[in-house]
Design a protein around this motif. Structure first.
Motif, PDB file in Angstrom:
ATOM      1  N   LEU A 108      54.981 120.886  29.661  1.00  0.00           N
ATOM      2  CA  LEU A 108      55.895 121.385  30.679  1.00  0.00           C
ATOM      3  C   LEU A 108      55.329 122.699  31.208  1.00  0.00           C
ATOM      4  O   LEU A 108      55.260 123.694  30.490  1.00  0.00           O
ATOM      5  CB  LEU A 108      57.295 121.604  30.095  1.00  0.00           C
ATOM      6  CG  LEU A 108      58.026 120.351  29.592  1.00  0.00           C
ATOM      7  CD1 LEU A 108      59.381 120.733  29.019  1.00  0.00           C
ATOM      8  CD2 LEU A 108      58.190 119.348  30.717  1.00  0.00           C
ATOM      9  N   ALA A 135      59.193 120.732  38.448  1.00  0.00           N
ATOM     10  CA  ALA A 135      59.712 121.644  37.428  1.00  0.00           C
ATOM     11  C   ALA A 135      60.528 122.766  38.069  1.00  0.00           C
ATOM     12  O   ALA A 135      61.580 123.152  37.547  1.00  0.00           O
ATOM     13  CB  ALA A 135      58.568 122.220  36.600  1.00  0.00           C
ATOM     14  N   MET A 182      60.839 113.502  34.539  1.00  0.00           N
ATOM     15  CA  MET A 182      59.774 114.266  33.885  1.00  0.00           C
ATOM     16  C   MET A 182      59.365 113.635  32.563  1.00  0.00           C
ATOM     17  O   MET A 182      58.201 113.749  32.137  1.00  0.00           O
ATOM     18  CB  MET A 182      60.225 115.713  33.671  1.00  0.00           C
ATOM     19  CG  MET A 182      60.391 116.499  34.966  1.00  0.00           C
ATOM     20  SD  MET A 182      61.177 118.110  34.745  1.00  0.00           S
ATOM     21  CE  MET A 182      59.909 118.976  33.809  1.00  0.00           C
ATOM     22  N   VAL A 234      53.540 116.709  34.862  1.00  0.00           N
ATOM     23  CA  VAL A 234      54.667 117.016  35.751  1.00  0.00           C
ATOM     24  C   VAL A 234      54.215 118.021  36.796  1.00  0.00           C
ATOM     25  O   VAL A 234      53.607 119.052  36.474  1.00  0.00           O
ATOM     26  CB  VAL A 234      55.859 117.587  34.953  1.00  0.00           C
ATOM     27  CG1 VAL A 234      57.017 117.908  35.890  1.00  0.00           C
ATOM     28  CG2 VAL A 234      56.295 116.591  33.893  1.00  0.00           C
TER      29      VAL A 234
END
Length: 326
Positions: free
Chosen positions: A163, A265, A254, A260
């Motif tokens: 992430l 995000a 996601m 991603v």
């Protein structure tokens, strides 16, 4: 600076500034109320804690996000990322849990009194603090994995199953841990949202079924306050569910991709933080105690300026009179 980056930066800046200001005002208002009354109702205690959780969320997620958008990289080292991400996860979790707690407590308060429910109603004020403690320990335990996967951004490409938060990376290293973490958080969030929807639906049912009886039997101000509080709770729940739905649609997407996009995000951060930024203004507009404290603060500023003006006019009149006498 690119136009899209500018729009994104201004949007995050406005959201962060308004959210921090609103939640700080709510906390200061309740601090003044506590200094006078020495005691808060259960609903007021929960709203105060909700404002604190939302402020914690904004400070640990939106502030560094805004700074990163405006071109301030390398804000945090690995240790800083671990602390900030852990605090953000706890703040976000507390936001959903305390909103759920608010709806459940209000549903119990409005429910018709029965043999067992009467005792529970009497116990509500004493259950608020233990419930807060339980929610803190629960979410600290669930979110404990976040610090182990958090790190400062590295030069080069972003690895898969990471992430990319801009100011920090959460690198899960493999697909299994990535999915397990997402599923665990989703189960927690959906469980609390389902509970708040059930309790809010029950509140609406009670308000619809007993509105006339409540007006006829309880004509006191307390009954009106309970009804206003119930409507405030239901509105906050609806507000949360709307942004929660948008947030989780993006989150599920996601979970289905290895890499991603930062834009995706950013969108999730913006919508997931919207409730934290907007809810304090609804609390201010619907809560009479908070609104009264703000009105008093404004009124205390106005007399001083009026008094200064009157003093100046009196002085000028006196000087004019002395001149005429001479």
């Amino acid at each position: 600076m690119d136009l899209c980056v500018t729009i994104k930066g201004v949007s995050f800046l406005l959201q962060t500034g308004m959210g921090i200001l609103g939640n700080t005002v709510v906390l200061l208002a309740y601090a003044q109320i506590i200094s006078v009354e020495r005691k808060l109702l259960p609903v007021d205690m929960i709203l105060c804690h909700l404002a604190f959780a939302n402020l914690m969320l904004l400070l640990t997620r939106c502030v560094p996000q805004t700074m990163t958008v405006f071109g301030l990289p390398h804000l945090l080292n690995d240790g800083g990322c671990k602390v900030v991400i852990y605090a953000y996860r706890i703040g976000r979790a507390l936001s959903v849990c305390i909103t759920c707690m608010l709806s459940v407590f209000q549903a119990v308060t409005l429910a018709p009194a029965g043999p067992r429910l009467s005792d529970l109603k009497l116990m509500l004020p004493s259950l608020v603090i233990p419930t807060f403690a339980g929610l803190w320990f629960l979410n600290m335990a669930i979110c404990i994995a976040a610090p182990f996967f958090s790190m400062a951004p590295r030069n080069g490409t972003v690895p898969a199953f990471t992430l990319n938060l801009g100011f920090c990376h959460v690198d899960f290293r493999d697909g299994l841990s990535y999915v397990i973490n997402g599923v665990a958080l989703s189960i927690r969030d959906f469980s609390f949202v389902a509970l708040m929807l059930v309790s809010s639906s029950y509140i609406l049912f009670l308000l619809h079924r007993h509105s006339r009886q409540v007006r006829n039997i309880r004509r006191s101000q307390g009954a009106g306050a309970e009804t206003r509080a119930a409507k405030t709770v239901v509105t906050l729940v609806v507000l949360y569910v709307v942004f929660f739905g948008i947030d989780n649609v993006i989150w599920i997407y996601m979970l289905t991709v290895a890499k991603v996009s930062p834009v995706v995000a950013d969108m999730r951060v913006f919508f997931s933080s919207f409730y934290a930024a907007l809810s304090p203004y609804f609390i201010i507009s619907s809560n009479k105690k908070v609104k009264a404290k703000l009105v008093c603060a404004v009124d205390q500023e106005q007399p001083s300026s009026v008094e200064t003006k009157e003093t100046k006019e009196t002085k000028e009149t006196k000087e004019t009179k002395e001149t005429n006498d001479k």
